[in-house]
Scaffold this motif. Structure first.
Motif: not given
Length: 247
Positions: A17, A19, A22-25, A27, A51, A77-78
């Motif tokens: 995985r 990240m 703060g998100e899994i991009v 997996d 993703r 992401v974020n």
């Protein structure tokens, strides 16, 4: 496993995985391990396990004589931004429909539930740490700077034996801590010391791991010198200085 010139490709067996923000991009339980450079592999993720909705084409092309041309992407992401790439019509067919994320642009990487640092782990790299009562003596400019019969020999695939020893058996009065650090995916974060003998100073010649990763706990708080830079006597037999990728 398949080989294409200097590039080796094989399926991995571990869940991987990555990240960002703060998100899994990505997996996957079906990673591809691709040895793009000789020393360690790169993780490639099937498109279904990445993703891809977070990927934005940059308009730049990554070219490889062995793999072809890859589209490059920004990963956003974020408020965090990373990088990824994917080969279109790759010369190595296994890479079709797979994405690779640029390691240092991501926040965290995991194999199963253990975080991995620096780069992907090579499944063919093994570390064995064995206690040894053999005498190891380190000389610099003819002066003994360490002498132990209570060391630990670290055997790592592709590298010379590293001789770790307690600080109590080292001339720490000749050593000065530096701000240098290196990170290893198998051992953890090392800090360094410079050695002064007479009028000469040898920068970052010795290192140690205060809190090594689980598989390397046996060298906690011990130190080692670069075989490449010092004279090492094992049972009073001088070792030949190895030639490695290290200075």
């Amino acid at each position: 496993m398949s080989e294409h010139g200097r590039v080796r490709v094989e399926p991995g067996a571990r869940r991987v995985r990555v990240m960002l923000g703060g998100e899994i991009v990505a997996d996957t339980t079906k990673p591809l391990l691709v040895w793009e450079i000789p020393y360690f592999p790169t993780y490639y993720f099937p498109a279904a396990d990445a993703r891809t909705d977070l990927l934005i084409e940059t308009g730049e092309i990554r070219r490889s004589p062995s793999r072809g041309e890859a589209t490059q992407f920004a990963v956003k992401v974020n408020g965090s931004e990373g990088a990824a790439y994917s080969y279109t019509n790759p010369r190595i067919e296994e890479l079709e429909g797979h994405y690779a994320f640029v390691w240092h642009t991501m926040d965290h990487w995991f194999e199963e539930d253990e975080e991995v640092f620096v780069h992907a782990r090579d499944p063919y790299t093994r570390i064995d740490i064995l206690p040894s009562s053999r005498r190891v003596r380190i000389e610099v400019e003819g002066q003994t700077v360490a002498d132990t019969s209570n060391g630990a020999f670290l055997f790592e695939t592709g590298l010379p034996t590293r001789y770790y020893m307690p600080k109590t058996d080292v001339r720490m009065d000749l050593l000065t801590p530096t701000d240098s650090e290196t990170r290893c995916p198998y051992k953890g974060t090392a800090r360094y010391w410079s050695l002064t003998v007479g009028a000469n100073t040898y920068d970052d010649i010795m290192w140690g791991y205060d809190s090594p990763l689980p598989e390397s706990q046996k060298i906690t708080a011990m130190v080692a010198f670069y075989n490449e830079k010092v004279d090492i006597y094992v049972d009073e037999v001088l070792e030949e200085r190895p030639k490695t990728k290290f200075p």
